[in-house]
Design an enzyme around this catalytic site. Structure first.
Site: not given
Ligand code: NDP
Length: 448
Positions: A43, A48, A51, A182, A437, A442
């Site tokens: 983080c 976080c 980012k 993001e 407002h 709101e």
């Molecule tokens: P996410 O789980 O959000 O998304 C992963 C993406 O990658 C999905 O679109 C999924 O496809 C795809 N995917 C998964 N496995 C594969 C694969 N083997 N080959 C190709 N595509 C694949 O993961 P992120 O990496 O974006 O982030 C990781 C975690 O970090 C998040 O789950 C979240 O918990 C945390 N995070 C939180 C943030 C916040 O709170 N703002 C910001 C950044 C990260 P699909 O689902 O469509 O099948």
């Protein structure tokens, strides 16, 4: 006096580990934390915090443009990635120092070495030193998962993205989740041509369909490209140094940077957990009970390494509950209901509780209220970007079971509104609250 070197030895100084260490020490435990990288974890160091700072930096692209409509004579502005990157990294350095200071203020020993588990009460440091502890806490987090495709090593992950030399002109982002959306927004605002490639036909699985769709429409309108149902075939470096991304179907995409954002895997490889008798699931996550205890009585785990909810505030709560339970004499569990979450895309979106689809599946009858509006500021700025707020209500009880929104400051607004949803307030309670407002928030008390 205990025969162990420490009462608690934490492996991993991220959000969950640091909180657990500090609270346990406050309860009088003798605590050490082993960390192979920097104190603060994903983080603070490569997630976080940096980012969000990039999101702020990126948003100036829109603010500077909009400012002209508000009468400001803004000269042609240029963006210098190196300045932003260095300032962000300096802030990360500062936070790393604060985290260290915080641990030392609580008499927690920081061991700057990788540690592996050698038994129920024993840990070995990379330098060979063996240490014993009454309790071991695994808080090693997760690591980016990269699909095994030829040439995947030419891409980067969120671990490297904060350090790149130049802001790329063309970026391919693999994945359609949090990080992908993001960084699609960030790089687009910096002026890059962004193509997001996802294996499925959607973005942000798990979020309410209406807000996901709104983000997709806005992103498309801005010129971000999407390739859905797309699988990577291979990535090759071209003579000019750029990358060519070949997909199984369709035209290849040329880019300067390829960012993998395809999920994160629990960090358990080579930690010695299985040999010590700790059960892992098929993703490599440590299996724990509601008190964060693993299959070995003296070994616990919190945060992303348990692959429950991969969010910093959840890891912090788990670490705190663990320390209170094991060292504070107050058994505590974490309540996983109604965890608010947000995606810091451009514009950001946020949600809490059940999506409309989940509510329809779980409840008898459901009422949905929406406000689809152009924020006042966007109207004057001539920015054709509409916000969408959606409230999901249990029709039998009038209880608000879900709130989902996309628009400027949605995460800030949702955090406050999440208190009401968590408290089980009704649509009538929202209606009884007088509007503030003029504000975007709101809309939440004016839903018809
Ligand atoms: P996410 O789980 O959000 O998304 C992963 C993406 O990658 C999905 O679109 C999924 O496809 C795809 N995917 C998964 N496995 C594969 C694969 N083997 N080959 C190709 N595509 C694949 O993961 P992120 O990496 O974006 O982030 C990781 C975690 O970090 C998040 O789950 C979240 O918990 C945390 N995070 C939180 C943030 C916040 O709170 N703002 C910001 C950044 C990260 P699909 O689902 O469509 O099948």
């Amino acid at each position: 006096m205990s025969s162990f070197n420490y009462d608690l030895l934490v492996i991993g100084a991220g959000s969950g580990g640091v909180r657990a260490a500090r609270i346990a020490a406050g309860h009088g435990a003798r605590v050490a934390v082993a960390e192979e990288h920097r104190v603060g974890g994903t983080c603070v160091i490569r997630g976080c915090v940096p980012k969000k700072l990039l999101v702020y930096g990126a948003h100036f692209a829109e603010d500077l443009k909009d400012a002209r409509r508000f009468g400001w004579n803004v000269p042609k502005c240029t963006f210098d990635w190196t300045v932003l990157r260095n300032n962000v990294l300096a802030e990360v350095d500062r936070l790393n120092g604060l985290y260290r200071q915080n641990l030392s203020n609580h008499q927690v020993t920081v061991l700057d070495e990788r540690a592996t588990v050698a038994g129920p009460h024993e840990v070995v440091l990379a330098g060979g030193r063996r240490l014993t502890a009454k309790v071991i806490l695994i808080a090693t987090g997760a690591t980016p998962a990269v699909p095994s495709v030829p040439g995947a090593e030419l891409g980067i992950t969120s671990n490297e993205v904060f350090h790149i030399e130049h802001a790329p002109l063309r970026v391919v982002i693999a994945g359609g989740g949090y990080i992908a959306n993001e960084f699609a927004g960030i790089f687009h605002e910096f002026g890059a041509q962004v193509t997001l490639v996802n294996r499925s036909n959607q973005i942000l699985r798990g979020y309410d369909e209406s807000v996901r769709d709104r983000l997709l429409q806005i992103s498309l309108g801005k010129g971000i490209e999407f390739r859905f149902n797309a699988a990577f075939e291979r990535i090759v470096r071209q003579a000019d140094g750029s990358l060519r991304v070949h997909l199984k179907d369709g035209e290849p995409i040329d880019c300067d940077q390829l960012l993998f954002a395809t999920g994160r895997r629990p960090n358990t490889a080579g930690l010695g957990l299985e040999a010590a008798g700790v059960d892992l699931d098929d993703q490599g996550a440590v299996r724990v009970d509601e008190y964060n205890r693993s299959s070995v009585d003296s070994i616990y785990a919190v945060g992303d390494v348990t692959n429950r909810v991969q969010l910093t505030p959840v890891a912090i709560r788990e670490g705190h509950a663990f320390a209170d339970t094991v060292f504070g004499g107050t058994p505590r569990t974490v309540d996983y209901r109604c965890i608010p979450c947000a995606v810091f895309s451009h514009p950001p979106l946020a949600g809490v509780g059940l999506t409309e689809a989940q509510a329809r599946e779980q409840l008898g009858s459901v009422k949905v209220y929406t406000s689809d509006f152009r924020p006042m500021k966007n109207v004057l700025a001539n920015r054709d970007e509409r916000a969408l707020y959606k409230m999901v209500v249990d029709a039998d009880t009038d209880r608000v079971v879900g709130l989902h929104m996309i628009g400027p400051d949605a995460p800030e607004i949702l955090q406050a509104a999440a208190v009401a949803v968590k408290a089980g307030l009704t649509k009538q309670d929202f209606d009884d609250t007088v509007a503030l407002h003029p504000s975007m928030a709101e809309e939440l008390v004016l839903l018809k």
